[in-house]
Enzyme design. Structure first.
Site, PDB file in Angstrom:
ATOM      1  N   PHE A   1     -97.702 131.907 -12.438  1.00 19.54           N
ATOM      2  CA  PHE A   1     -98.036 132.212 -11.055  1.00 19.54           C
ATOM      3  C   PHE A   1     -97.006 131.519 -10.167  1.00 19.54           C
ATOM      4  O   PHE A   1     -96.963 130.294 -10.082  1.00 19.54           O
ATOM      5  CB  PHE A   1     -99.436 131.746 -10.665  1.00 19.54           C
ATOM      6  CG  PHE A   1     -99.787 132.153  -9.256  1.00 19.54           C
ATOM      7  CD1 PHE A   1    -100.282 133.420  -8.998  1.00 19.54           C
ATOM      8  CD2 PHE A   1     -99.564 131.298  -8.193  1.00 19.54           C
ATOM      9  CE1 PHE A   1    -100.570 133.823  -7.705  1.00 19.54           C
ATOM     10  CE2 PHE A   1     -99.844 131.690  -6.896  1.00 19.54           C
ATOM     11  CZ  PHE A   1    -100.357 132.952  -6.637  1.00 19.54           C
TER      12      PHE A   1
ATOM     13  N   ASP B   1     -90.910 125.147 -11.203  1.00 18.82           N
ATOM     14  CA  ASP B   1     -91.757 125.372 -10.041  1.00 18.82           C
ATOM     15  C   ASP B   1     -92.789 124.258  -9.975  1.00 18.82           C
ATOM     16  O   ASP B   1     -93.784 124.261 -10.687  1.00 18.82           O
ATOM     17  CB  ASP B   1     -92.433 126.742 -10.170  1.00 18.82           C
ATOM     18  CG  ASP B   1     -93.351 127.054  -8.995  1.00 18.82           C
ATOM     19  OD1 ASP B   1     -93.676 126.139  -8.222  1.00 18.82           O
ATOM     20  OD2 ASP B   1     -93.761 128.222  -8.867  1.00 18.82           O
TER      21      ASP B   1
ATOM     22  N   LYS C   1     -96.378 123.009  -0.569  1.00 16.79           N
ATOM     23  CA  LYS C   1     -97.759 122.577  -0.429  1.00 16.79           C
ATOM     24  C   LYS C   1     -97.859 121.166   0.146  1.00 16.79           C
ATOM     25  O   LYS C   1     -97.843 120.990   1.354  1.00 16.79           O
ATOM     26  CB  LYS C   1     -98.502 122.703  -1.759  1.00 16.79           C
ATOM     27  CG  LYS C   1     -98.647 124.148  -2.235  1.00 16.79           C
ATOM     28  CD  LYS C   1     -99.558 124.249  -3.426  1.00 16.79           C
ATOM     29  CE  LYS C   1     -99.657 125.661  -3.975  1.00 16.79           C
ATOM     30  NZ  LYS C   1    -100.304 126.626  -3.084  1.00 16.79           N
TER      31      LYS C   1
END
Length: 412
Positions: free
Chosen positions: A153, A238, A267
């Site tokens: 993801f 990532d 984030k």
């Protein structure tokens, strides 16, 4: 109970049902949230519009590692917002260079490229890797390939969902861009077999978050790093969800003793106050980009940079990373003590934890809803997995306060 703190002056507070009705009437149906309407947050807690308090065990998927509304980040944001919010990259500002310096020093990076969302950081890395492949490695034009892992993801853009293996992310959105090879996550032999002379990059999550906190086998990331070095391939990690303290180290790659060529963070880079992401790189890779070839109107704006600098500062100064390691180990051990024939596995690293139920155990959505009724906010993924990811500022006493709810709900 403070039931009116979210009401604009002269306007009454609406009920939970009324807010949900507004979303259902006017909003797109691309999410299925729990039926709680939040209005305030502080530290590890959030409050709904009825005044009920909850322990946040999702942290906005790691966006609020530093806790909700951290006062020092808030102060940096309001101070900068009163001076200068955005210049665009047509001009320079006095915050961008400082963020470059501080984040590169913290992560041992040579260069940084600022963006806004995590998906933008991933798209940036894909573009940089392809350009490097053509201009530096010498891959024939249009032939570059990037190897990715199944169950990945990396975001929701068209290019990214094109190499997803999740039917819900892909179905109905094709045709997709070519140039990606998908191999099983954690399978070093499959990764080696997929690399060929046209491979320019390998893109991996050190721990797969959305897939359910899937930790690769020992030695997998080391082997991936070695293969990329041997074959002259860029290793992209990532760390948008795993990075900035979530797993008990600054970056999750540290658990395996590796360094990526491109590292993606986001984030928690803003502590949840503002969309900020970054591509961190060595000099050789990043310098393939020339003026005008890539950019973002909001990327690197002074407000974002000031917020990110404060978010990084409190992460380090308040030992949130060390706390994630210590409290995460305590929480994981406590959860593993729960006796239930519904639980298939409990796994995690730092404060990134998953409880996986057997497929016939009723599904994790019901557990998330039951925990919500007991003042704990978690979220299910892949039907049978419950993710538990509280802010890194959580204390042992707060964990002890929450454990009775887990002990009551998870056995079923």
């Amino acid at each position: 109970m403070d039931k009116a703190f979210n009401a604009p002056s002269g306007r009454p507070v609406r009920s939970t049902k009324e807010y949900i009705a507004l979303e259902d009437t006017y909003g797109a149906s691309n999410y299925k949230p729990l039926d709680v309407v939040l209005t305030r947050g502080e530290g590890v807690y959030v409050w709904d519009v009825e005044g009920r308090r909850y322990l946040d065990c999702l942290s906005s998927y790691s966006a609020v590692n530093q806790g909700h509304c951290h006062p020092k980040i808030l102060a940096a944001m309001t101070e900068q917002a009163a001076k200068l919010s955005i210049t665009s990259r047509a001009f320079r500002n006095d915050q961008l260079g400082l963020l470059y310096e501080e984040l590169c020093a913290l992560t041992h990076s040579h260069k940084m490229l600022p963006m806004n969302s995590g998906a933008e950081a991933v798209e940036t890395a894909l573009k940089v890797a392809r350009k490097w492949g053509y201009e530096v490695k010498g891959v024939p034009a249009g032939a570059a390939e990037i190897v990715v892992a199944s169950e990945n993801f990396h975001g929701r853009t068209l290019a990214i969902v094109g190499f997803s293996t999740d039917p819900g992310s892909r179905a109905g959105f094709g045709p997709f861009a070519p140039g990606f090879r998908i191999v099983p996550f954690g399978d070093a032999a499959a990764l080696e077999a997929a690399i060929n002379p046209n491979t320019v990059a390998v893109l991996l999550e050190p721990i797969q978050g959305e897939a359910g906190v899937i930790i690769p086998p020992p030695g997998y990331l080391k082997r991936a790093r070695a293969l990329c070095t041997e074959q002259r391939v860029i290793l992209i990690l990532d760390e948008i969800q795993t990075g900035l303290g979530r797993t008990g180290t600054l970056l999750a790659e540290e658990h395996d003793g590796v360094e990526a060529d491109l590292t993606l963070v986001g984030k928690a880079l803003s502590g949840g106050f503002y969309p900020v992401s970054a591509v961190l790189s060595n000099r050789e890779v990043m310098e393939v980009l020339k003026p005008g070839e890539h950019g973002s109107t909001f990327g690197g704006n002074p407000l974002a940079c000031a917020v990110a600098r404060a978010a990084l500062r409190v992460l380090i100064e308040e030992d949130m990373i060390g706390n994630a390691a210590r409290i995460g180990a305590y929480l994981l051990a406590a959860l593993k003590n729960i006796r239930s024939n519904r639980i298939k596995e409990i796994r995690g690293r730092g404060l990134m934890i998953a409880v996986e139920l057997y497929p016939d155990a009723g599904g994790a959505r019901a557990d998330a809803e039951a925990l919500m009724q007991r003042g704990i906010l978690c979220k299910e993924t892949h039907g049978s997995i419950l993710r538990i990811m509280p802010p890194l500022v959580i204390t042992r006493d707060q964990i002890d306060e929450a454990l009775p709810a887990f002990n009551a709900v998870l056995p079923g």
